[in-house]
Design an enzyme around this catalytic site. Structure first.
Site, mmCIF file in Angstrom:
data_model
loop_
_atom_site.group_PDB
_atom_site.id
_atom_site.type_symbol
_atom_site.label_atom_id
_atom_site.label_comp_id
_atom_site.label_asym_id
_atom_site.label_seq_id
_atom_site.Cartn_x
_atom_site.Cartn_y
_atom_site.Cartn_z
ATOM 1 N N ASP A 101 48.105 49.025 41.823
ATOM 2 C CA ASP A 101 48.676 48.377 40.625
ATOM 3 C C ASP A 101 47.481 48.434 39.474
ATOM 4 O O ASP A 101 48.055 48.055 38.217
ATOM 5 C CB ASP A 101 49.060 46.888 40.671
ATOM 6 C CG ASP A 101 47.993 46.131 41.311
ATOM 7 O OD1 ASP A 101 48.444 44.892 41.949
ATOM 8 O OD2 ASP A 101 46.640 46.246 40.932
ATOM 9 N N HIS A 116 43.933 53.333 48.188
ATOM 10 C CA HIS A 116 45.028 53.872 48.221
ATOM 11 C C HIS A 116 45.887 54.380 47.002
ATOM 12 O O HIS A 116 46.949 54.866 46.751
ATOM 13 C CB HIS A 116 46.443 52.754 48.542
ATOM 14 C CG HIS A 116 46.129 52.432 49.977
ATOM 15 N ND1 HIS A 116 46.683 51.202 50.358
ATOM 16 C CD2 HIS A 116 45.358 52.669 51.259
ATOM 17 C CE1 HIS A 116 46.371 50.786 51.696
ATOM 18 N NE2 HIS A 116 45.610 51.914 52.213
ATOM 19 N N CYS A 124 49.936 66.669 39.807
ATOM 20 C CA CYS A 124 50.656 67.932 39.824
ATOM 21 C C CYS A 124 50.790 68.526 41.201
ATOM 22 O O CYS A 124 50.082 68.720 41.943
ATOM 23 C CB CYS A 124 50.326 68.989 38.983
ATOM 24 S SG CYS A 124 51.339 70.537 39.047
ATOM 25 N N CYS A 145 54.911 68.441 35.108
ATOM 26 C CA CYS A 145 53.457 68.816 34.363
ATOM 27 C C CYS A 145 53.819 70.079 33.516
ATOM 28 O O CYS A 145 54.939 70.549 33.585
ATOM 29 C CB CYS A 145 52.873 69.472 35.662
ATOM 30 S SG CYS A 145 51.285 70.431 35.154
ATOM 31 N N SER A 186 47.730 41.395 54.806
ATOM 32 C CA SER A 186 48.175 41.154 55.988
ATOM 33 C C SER A 186 47.680 41.761 57.267
ATOM 34 O O SER A 186 48.026 41.614 58.413
ATOM 35 C CB SER A 186 49.891 41.502 56.025
ATOM 36 O OG SER A 186 49.908 42.911 56.010
#
Ligand code: BV8
Length: 244
Positions: A101, A116, A124, A145, A186
């Protein structure tokens, strides 16, 4: 606050922090597996995969566009800010976040691995080059692109390998750090789920911060149960008082 935790962290020279979706929950961003863990009736495992993108890039991008809309409006919470303070308090510090995020980056944190990826960055599918795409909502779905090929989110999907530079940097730190604080995860997604045990195996001290027990609770030296937005600022306060 747990005296053992404050004592041990006050003697720590290299602090590693690992965060998951729980650190952003108090910013109003749904987690993946909690009660609100459905992202608009989709599970991450269904859409955050190369095959889903291959099959239906439009639906995958609509899902990301929806997430970017929520995340773009989400404020930082005290947990994000406390982690930035921890970076300033320890001579050696690294944050490994599983979150895509971009909220940790907004705190100005320097020593961070977004293991991640980041859903504000696109790649692209033909040339592989990356760039930031901040439009909310996206002007076209799927975004293209200049070369005409479809762009993809520059994130690591299930079934994709973590970029080698991020993995190498993370593995090195697992051996070097003397304490780890694991926040809001988790412990379900590999390879990050295996990191706390690796720190333990090298004699590191592991503290978990979560609202409920997880598989990490079994290996943690201490589990601090509660909202990370409450616990982390308290931990910073106690550490500052301890250091005088
Ligand atoms: C890979 C980006 C090599 C996309 C994500 C070994 C064993 C078993 C399976 C595997 C394995 N190795 C690889 C796999 C397969 C897979 C995997 O782990 N599957 C799981 C489901 C079993 N892993 C991979 O594919 C990884 N690649 O290993 O490459 C390889 C390749 C092929 C085959 C084999 C090996 C890549 C994984 C990366 C996937 N990408 N995100 C996107 O987001 O769009 S994962 C996604 O899950 C997010 O990044 C998220 O951060 C991450 C982990 O979830 P959490 O962050 O922990 O979030 P969750 O909702 O689960 O938990 C939130 C927690 O917060 C809860 O505990 C809750 O109690 C707590 N909480 C809530 N509120 C608060 C709070 N805590 C504190 N305060 C609060 N207020």
């Amino acid at each position: 606050m747990n005296e053992k935790v404050v004592e041990r962290l006050s003697q720590t020279r290299f602090l590693l922090v690992i965060t998951g979706a729980g650190i952003s929950a108090e910013s109003g961003i749904p987690t993946f597996r909690g009660t609100d863990g459905l992202w608009k009736n989709y599970r991450a495992e269904e859409l955050a995969t190369p095959s889903a993108f291959e099959r239906d890039p439009e639906t995958v991008w609509q899902w990301y566009d929806w997430r970017r809309g929520i995340i773009g409006k989400a404020p930082l919470n005290p947990g994000h800010l406390a982690i930035k303070e921890l970076e300033d308090m320890f001579e050696n510090f690294l944050l490994i976040t599983q979150n895509v995020d971009g909220l940790h980056a907004r705190t100005g944190i320097r020593n961070m691995v977004e293991i991640h990826g980041n859903l504000w960055r696109v790649r692209c599918t033909r040339e592989g080059k990356t760039s930031m795409l901040m439009d909310v909502p996206l002007k076209s779905i799927p975004p293209k692109c200049e070369c005409g090929a479809i762009l993809r989110p520059d994130v690591v999907w299930f079934g994709e390998s973590i970029p080698s530079h991020a993995l190498e940097q993370s593995f090195n730190i697992l051996e070097q750090c003397d304490s780890l604080i694991v926040v809001g995860t988790s412990g379900a997604v590999y390879p990050v789920a295996s990191f706390p045990q690796a720190v333990k195996d090298h004699g590191g001290f592991v503290v978990e911060v979560n609202v409920e027990p997880t598989p990490i609770s079994a290996i943690a030296d201490a589990s601090l149960f509660g909202n990370s937005g409450d616990i982390l600022p308290m931990l910073v306060k106690w550490l500052k008082e301890k250091r005088g």
